[in-house]
Scaffold this motif. Structure first.
Motif, PDB file in Angstrom:
ATOM      1  N   ALA A  28       0.904  -1.583   0.131  1.00 25.45           N
ATOM      2  CA  ALA A  28       0.343  -0.051   0.076  1.00 25.45           C
ATOM      3  C   ALA A  28       1.360   1.431  -0.087  1.00 25.45           C
ATOM      4  O   ALA A  28       2.227   1.208   0.728  1.00 25.45           O
ATOM      5  CB  ALA A  28      -1.205   0.526   0.869  1.00 25.45           C
TER       6      ALA A  28
ATOM      7  N   LYS B   4      -1.988   3.900   3.272  1.00 24.35           N
ATOM      8  CA  LYS B   4      -2.330   2.391   4.173  1.00 24.35           C
ATOM      9  C   LYS B   4      -3.866   1.753   4.593  1.00 24.35           C
ATOM     10  O   LYS B   4      -4.386   3.082   4.981  1.00 24.35           O
ATOM     11  CB  LYS B   4      -0.904   2.075   5.546  1.00 24.35           C
TER      12      LYS B   4
ATOM     13  N   TRP C 242      -4.819   1.149   7.926  1.00 24.49           N
ATOM     14  CA  TRP C 242      -4.851   0.983   9.224  1.00 24.49           C
ATOM     15  C   TRP C 242      -5.680   0.934  10.207  1.00 24.49           C
ATOM     16  O   TRP C 242      -6.081   2.532  10.213  1.00 24.49           O
ATOM     17  CB  TRP C 242      -3.553   1.409   9.698  1.00 24.49           C
TER      18      TRP C 242
ATOM     19  N   LYS D  39     -10.052  -0.489  11.169  1.00 28.50           N
ATOM     20  CA  LYS D  39     -11.058  -1.101  10.920  1.00 28.50           C
ATOM     21  C   LYS D  39     -12.294  -0.929  11.711  1.00 28.50           C
ATOM     22  O   LYS D  39     -12.586  -0.847  13.145  1.00 28.50           O
ATOM     23  CB  LYS D  39     -11.147  -2.693  11.554  1.00 28.50           C
TER      24      LYS D  39
ATOM     25  N   ASN E 245     -14.123  -6.998   8.184  1.00 29.70           N
ATOM     26  CA  ASN E 245     -12.967  -6.052   7.605  1.00 29.70           C
ATOM     27  C   ASN E 245     -13.538  -5.641   6.775  1.00 29.70           C
ATOM     28  O   ASN E 245     -12.778  -5.068   6.167  1.00 29.70           O
ATOM     29  CB  ASN E 245     -12.049  -7.354   6.669  1.00 29.70           C
TER      30      ASN E 245
ATOM     31  N   SER F  41      -0.196 -12.636   3.678  1.00 24.52           N
ATOM     32  CA  SER F  41      -2.117 -13.140   3.872  1.00 24.52           C
ATOM     33  C   SER F  41      -2.921 -12.375   2.776  1.00 24.52           C
ATOM     34  O   SER F  41      -3.681 -12.845   2.096  1.00 24.52           O
ATOM     35  CB  SER F  41      -2.413 -13.158   5.149  1.00 24.52           C
TER      36      SER F  41
ATOM     37  N   GLY G 153     -11.369 -12.897   4.233  1.00 21.37           N
ATOM     38  CA  GLY G 153      -9.862 -13.465   4.406  1.00 21.37           C
ATOM     39  C   GLY G 153      -9.471 -12.557   4.760  1.00 21.37           C
ATOM     40  O   GLY G 153      -8.174 -12.519   6.308  1.00 21.37           O
ATOM     41  N   SER G 154      -8.789 -11.361   4.536  1.00 24.63           N
ATOM     42  CA  SER G 154      -7.876 -11.276   4.925  1.00 24.63           C
ATOM     43  C   SER G 154      -8.065  -8.961   4.485  1.00 24.63           C
ATOM     44  O   SER G 154      -8.405  -8.733   2.841  1.00 24.63           O
ATOM     45  CB  SER G 154      -6.305 -10.643   4.540  1.00 24.63           C
TER      46      SER G 154
ATOM     47  N   SER H  11      -6.460  -6.308   3.566  1.00 27.12           N
ATOM     48  CA  SER H  11      -5.532  -6.110   2.043  1.00 27.12           C
ATOM     49  C   SER H  11      -5.926  -7.079   0.991  1.00 27.12           C
ATOM     50  O   SER H  11      -5.140  -6.602  -0.213  1.00 27.12           O
ATOM     51  CB  SER H  11      -4.131  -6.234   2.152  1.00 27.12           C
TER      52      SER H  11
ATOM     53  N   ARG I 273      -7.312  -6.051  -2.364  1.00 25.00           N
ATOM     54  CA  ARG I 273      -6.557  -5.608  -3.076  1.00 25.00           C
ATOM     55  C   ARG I 273      -5.551  -6.088  -4.272  1.00 25.00           C
ATOM     56  O   ARG I 273      -5.545  -5.322  -5.284  1.00 25.00           O
ATOM     57  CB  ARG I 273      -5.516  -4.308  -2.981  1.00 25.00           C
TER      58      ARG I 273
ATOM     59  N   SER J  54      -0.141  -7.838  12.259  1.00 27.64           N
ATOM     60  CA  SER J  54      -1.618  -6.881  11.458  1.00 27.64           C
ATOM     61  C   SER J  54      -2.539  -6.407  12.152  1.00 27.64           C
ATOM     62  O   SER J  54      -2.877  -5.758  12.749  1.00 27.64           O
ATOM     63  CB  SER J  54      -0.414  -6.624   9.994  1.00 27.64           C
ATOM     64  N   ARG J  55      -2.158  -7.362  11.974  1.00 26.90           N
ATOM     65  CA  ARG J  55      -4.779  -7.468  12.316  1.00 26.90           C
ATOM     66  C   ARG J  55      -4.339  -6.776  14.357  1.00 26.90           C
ATOM     67  O   ARG J  55      -5.377  -5.933  14.169  1.00 26.90           O
ATOM     68  CB  ARG J  55      -5.594  -8.603  12.724  1.00 26.90           C
TER      69      ARG J  55
ATOM     70  N   MET K 149      -3.155  -3.019  14.755  1.00 28.53           N
ATOM     71  CA  MET K 149      -4.196  -2.296  14.174  1.00 28.53           C
ATOM     72  C   MET K 149      -5.243  -2.236  14.960  1.00 28.53           C
ATOM     73  O   MET K 149      -5.441  -0.966  15.504  1.00 28.53           O
ATOM     74  CB  MET K 149      -4.610  -3.142  12.859  1.00 28.53           C
TER      75      MET K 149
ATOM     76  N   MET L 133       1.645   6.337   9.816  1.00 32.13           N
ATOM     77  CA  MET L 133       1.004   5.143   9.633  1.00 32.13           C
ATOM     78  C   MET L 133       1.799   4.363  11.174  1.00 32.13           C
ATOM     79  O   MET L 133       1.549   3.959  12.716  1.00 32.13           O
ATOM     80  CB  MET L 133       1.029   4.172   9.764  1.00 32.13           C
TER      81      MET L 133
ATOM     82  N   ASP M 296       5.706  -1.292   5.921  1.00 27.67           N
ATOM     83  CA  ASP M 296       4.333  -2.260   6.602  1.00 27.67           C
ATOM     84  C   ASP M 296       4.370  -3.001   8.253  1.00 27.67           C
ATOM     85  O   ASP M 296       5.235  -2.000   8.772  1.00 27.67           O
ATOM     86  CB  ASP M 296       4.064  -3.343   6.123  1.00 27.67           C
ATOM     87  N   ALA M 297       3.718  -3.586   8.376  1.00 24.74           N
ATOM     88  CA  ALA M 297       3.426  -4.175   9.838  1.00 24.74           C
ATOM     89  C   ALA M 297       5.035  -4.960  10.152  1.00 24.74           C
ATOM     90  O   ALA M 297       3.980  -6.290  10.194  1.00 24.74           O
ATOM     91  CB  ALA M 297       2.332  -4.829  10.489  1.00 24.74           C
TER      92      ALA M 297
END
Ligand code: DP6
Length: 316
Positions: free
Chosen positions: A13, A16, A18, A20, A26, A104, A135-136, A138, A141, A189-190, A193, A240, A280-281
């Motif tokens: 990304a 990002k 980041w 929910k 999601n 993921s 599922g995830s 990101s 995309r 990352s989940r 976040m 972020m 990223d994470a």
């Protein structure tokens, strides 16, 4: 329905995702914009299995009852043709797993595409993106190459929260992966976040920051203004990480090599090299540069994996 395979590229990304607004679905708080990594991604093959679901990643069976396998099982429940039907899911990934290099994302995108053909679902692009998102985030995309934008949407059921590819191509653009550590990360990352949204006093600034990032990225892409694209993506990643550093407890994915490389990039830029990063994470950096500087960048960072996102002849 004997067997079906699909490939999906990983994505990075530039603005990002980041935070929910709905963790079960999601659903993101902001829109986001990414660039896909061409031949770095996941190929998933599906078959029917007897007695239970069976998952393999890069030739190794995934233990049942792990977090990863329960996430997969939960995802597959939406597709199971009848309660006694079991899936065999065999995934080969060319990106390092769980190293903040979007493994993921491409995994769930490839699985969604494989399910669509395995079960003859004939889903349209929006439906595929919505399902991959479950599922995830990101993953929604990762169904396309090139630039992809995920619209946050407004509906509570998430039916307007999906990604679409942008028509612009930018053949000179390069992404370089600099991997400092490909071990599984200490906090997903989940979880990071979630914690950031709840505890960082800076998080309230984040939605406005991303809104501005997106407007600027669109004009940078339209005008092919690389300095603007790079500076905007780098600033977004640093913003972020500022929300992570100021969460409680603090989340810091940076390793000494991460910071040293950031400083090297800033130094090279001060000397006139058009080089930017995003992160990223995880501790790894993703560098942004142009084809004309590729040799110099490869000399400076010998371990870099250089990707040409629109040079698709090798992609699956
Ligand atoms: C930092 O998509 O992995 O890479 O929706 O909980 O599965 P879940 O999160 P995930 O988060 C990606 C976060 C990020 C930024 C981005 O890719 O936009």
């Amino acid at each position: 329905m004997n067997e079906a395979s699909a490939y999906a590229p990983a994505n990075i990304a530039l603005a990002k995702y980041w935070g929910k607004r709905n963790e079960e679905l999601n659903l993101p708080i902001t829109s986001s914009l990414s660039i896909s990594l061409n031949q770095y991604g996941a190929t998933t093959t599906l078959k029917e299995h007897t007695q239970h679901d069976y998952f393999q990643l890069n030739g190794h069976a995934i233990e049942p009852n792990t977090e990863f396998s329960s996430r997969l099982t939960q995802f597959l429940e939406r597709f199971r043709p009848h309660p006694n039907f079991y899936f065999e899911v065999d995934t080969h990934s060319t990106v390092p797993i769980a190293a903040g290099v979007a493994s993921s994302a491409c995994g769930f995108a490839a699985l969604t595409l494989a399910l669509n053909s395995f079960l003859d679902l004939n889903l349209d692009d929006a439906a595929l993106s919505i399902l991959a998102r479950r599922g995830s985030g990101s993953a929604c995309r990762s169904l396309w190459h090139g630039f992809v934008e995920w619209q946050a949407g407004k509906l509570d059921n998430g039916m307007d929260s999906f990604a679409t590819p942008l028509p612009q191509e930018w053949h000179e653009l390069r992404i370089g992966l600099l991997l400092f550590n490909t071990e599984k990360k200490s906090i997903s990352s989940r979880a990071a976040m979630h914690q950031t949204v709840l505890t960082s006093p800076f998080y309230r600034e984040w939605p406005q920051i991303v809104a501005k990032t997106l407007v600027t990225l669109h004009s940078a892409i339209d005008e092919k203004d690389f300095s603007l694209l790079g500076a905007t993506a780098e600033a977004n990643a640093l913003a972020m990480h500022s929300t992570m550093l100021t969460s409680e407890p603090s989340i810091c994915y940076w390793l000494p090599e991460t910071v040293a490389t950031m400083q090297k990039i800033w130094q090279l830029r001060a000397q006139g090299l058009e080089l930017y990063f995003t992160q990223d994470a995880g501790p790894n950096l993703k560098l942004l540069y142009l084809q004309q500087d590729e040799h110099l960048i490869q000399e400076t960072f010998p371990s870099i994996i250089s990707i040409a996102p629109w040079n698709l002849q090798n992609a699956q």
